[in-house]
Design an enzyme around this catalytic site. Sequence first.
Site, PDB file in Angstrom:
ATOM      1  N   SER A   1     -12.866   2.317   2.958  1.00 53.73           N
ATOM      2  CA  SER A   1     -13.048   3.768   2.814  1.00 53.73           C
ATOM      3  C   SER A   1     -14.412   4.217   3.306  1.00 53.73           C
ATOM      4  O   SER A   1     -15.393   3.469   3.251  1.00 53.73           O
ATOM      5  CB  SER A   1     -12.937   4.172   1.342  1.00 53.73           C
ATOM      6  OG  SER A   1     -11.671   3.875   0.843  1.00 53.73           O
TER       7      SER A   1
ATOM      8  N   GLU B   1       1.595  -8.344  -2.860  1.00 52.87           N
ATOM      9  CA  GLU B   1       1.943  -8.671  -4.243  1.00 52.87           C
ATOM     10  C   GLU B   1       3.396  -8.377  -4.558  1.00 52.87           C
ATOM     11  O   GLU B   1       3.852  -8.628  -5.648  1.00 52.87           O
ATOM     12  CB  GLU B   1       1.049  -7.887  -5.199  1.00 52.87           C
ATOM     13  CG  GLU B   1      -0.376  -8.352  -5.122  1.00 52.87           C
ATOM     14  CD  GLU B   1      -1.271  -7.414  -5.897  1.00 52.87           C
ATOM     15  OE1 GLU B   1      -1.414  -6.259  -5.455  1.00 52.87           O
ATOM     16  OE2 GLU B   1      -1.786  -7.819  -6.923  1.00 52.87           O
TER      17      GLU B   1
END
Lengths: 394, 325
Positions: free
Chosen positions: A131, A246
């Site tokens: 970011s 995940e």
Amino acid sequence: MDLRYSASDERFRAELREWLGDTLPEVADKPDPDDWPARRIWDTDWQRRLFEAGYAGISWPIEYGGRGATLVEQLIYLEETTRAEAPYVGVNFVGTLHAGPTIMAEASAEQRDAHLPAILRGDEVWCQGFSEADAGSDLASLSCRGVRDGDEYVITGEKIWTSFAQVADWCELLIRTDPEAPKHKGITWVMFPMDTPGIEIRPIETIVGSSEFSEVFFDEARVPVANRVGLENDGWRVAMVTFGFERGLGFVSDLVETDRLLSELVVLAQKVTRRSARAWDDVALRREVGHLRAEMDALWAMTKRNLSQAARTGVPGPGGSVVKVAYSELFQRITDLAMRILERGGLARQDLGDWPSGRFVEERLRSTSFTIAAGTSQIQRNIVAERILGLPRE
Amino acid sequence: MDFELSEDQVALQDGVRSFCDGRFPIAVVRGLADSGGVDRDRWRELADLGLFSLRLTEAEGGAGLGWADAVLAFEELGRALVPGPLLWTHLLADRIEGAAAGQVVVSGIERSDPSGIIEFGQLIDRLVVLDDEGVWVVDPATLETEPVEVLLDPLTPVSRLAAPLPHGERIGDATTAADLRLAGAALSAALELGLAEAATDLAVAYAKERHQFGRPIGAFQALKHLMADMFVRAELARSAVYAAGVTLDDPSVGSVTRAVASAKVTAGEAALGNAKTCIQVHGGMGYTWEIDAHLLLKRAYVLEASFGTRDDWSDILADLVGAAG
């Protein structure tokens, strides 16, 4: 549809429980949250214990030193470690759950050998430089420049919301290597050593006064081209490869936490007396707790559906966004209700006698980030509307 | 653990869905208002499909399936807004002769219900009454009722008791009554789930097709987010409803009461929330009789009041977790 755990799953659970029972008492007391060197030692000590017991990299394939556990075993692992209040993944988060899997999927054999075993043992701590101040939800518009100079990239720019930057050895860094190309096509993924000259780390003080996030400033910091993973200008794809790593289990720890907080809320309501009755004797409040519990249990069932879907198809369903929207707002409603119960007791962000106001006030403040971090609730709703419901882009 | 549908379950779901598409398209469903919501021929077709006998053993003429299968079938009935006292007839299929075969139409009521409202009172062959002592069956011809002229749901005609309920003939004990309440709540949650999904589909289809300001209204985030919330509510409900079905079949996986409560609360939230949002997304057209959105909202209120409201089940759930805490 079958919700029973198999005998081998139950065995896995029993062994893990026994190991946690033996090991947790040996773990030192949790360090001060702002003492980052101590936190690194504490978190990596836990990682080393997991490694030695064969639980490190529970979701990593065996060929890269992981356990290669089934999805159900991973669910059990997350349930049991969270319930036993084992240390959270902490500073090992980026290494074990993001940078590591990216390296597995995209890096050269040499790069994999250099980093994967070290991450698993807790010897290497990673942070994430994605970011920027002007590239949040619109991450692909990032502008931190990487200019090729011989066999090095010269990096100038800034990153923000970098967790664990103070103690990380490496950063998975996205840099703009072709400013002329369309925004997704000019980004490169590099492994950046955090001891490189030319960087400055400034911690950001959060709403709860903590310092887990930093801004990182790069002023002509040089990194070898050999540290690039994947091709130049192909970094967006490299970064996205592991976003689904995940496989729907990303929020299990958060769900266990939410579940526990809701149970603690019941205890709080039974403890707090106001206007000469227990808070729990207030029918409206109790009904609200029942409603929250109904949603919490539904979220658990949803997690099991997502996991079963991923186990069958190998890909996570788009359920991740649904779980994230639902659990983050549920958590906030639980903490809101706690503030209502505490009333003026909530003016203290520390425990008052046997009132756990420290815990609940802290969680109320901390949970404001849940609907922001890892994709705001608004972005998640766009994903649900566009990718699942097929509504047109704005 | 595998919480995905089995192949047989997918086939069951597809079978009921295509039956509903063929025999209960919305135009037919709307037309059933003229016959009080139940058309005997179509009712027998539902029986022939096995909807009432689903859980009876093969020796009893059933399919030997479980609650997890039943919730899938009822989800589809809910999606198609199939009217009639489906729940009660299904629940009593093993206790009332002729119910499984579709010859006897059964409705039911709680003796303590202060409204005295009986669904489909003019059409049914048997009325089942639940109370603290057990399950009772009453011949509807012996009831004193007054008609209700103006209805909430045009497809759910009701009448009102004008005199106390007769005692009736006892066909089950208090435990059976309690079990019926749990199963009834799970199946009505399944109907609500199907309805919630129908509302999402209707809203999304309209939002893709309706243009304003030169683009489909579904492109605007203000509307997109409303519909994302519809999806989230329905998915939460689906998870809870399926879990309730599985838990009714195998109580070793969790508390049945808790699973059913979670299903009825989240499915009620999904049905009512989605039906209201569906009207909102349709704008002015959502307020008309012509668009189906109002039928969804009206049925959602019928189902919310069937086998316990969200409030009732939230209270039950709170008592459960309060006692544990």
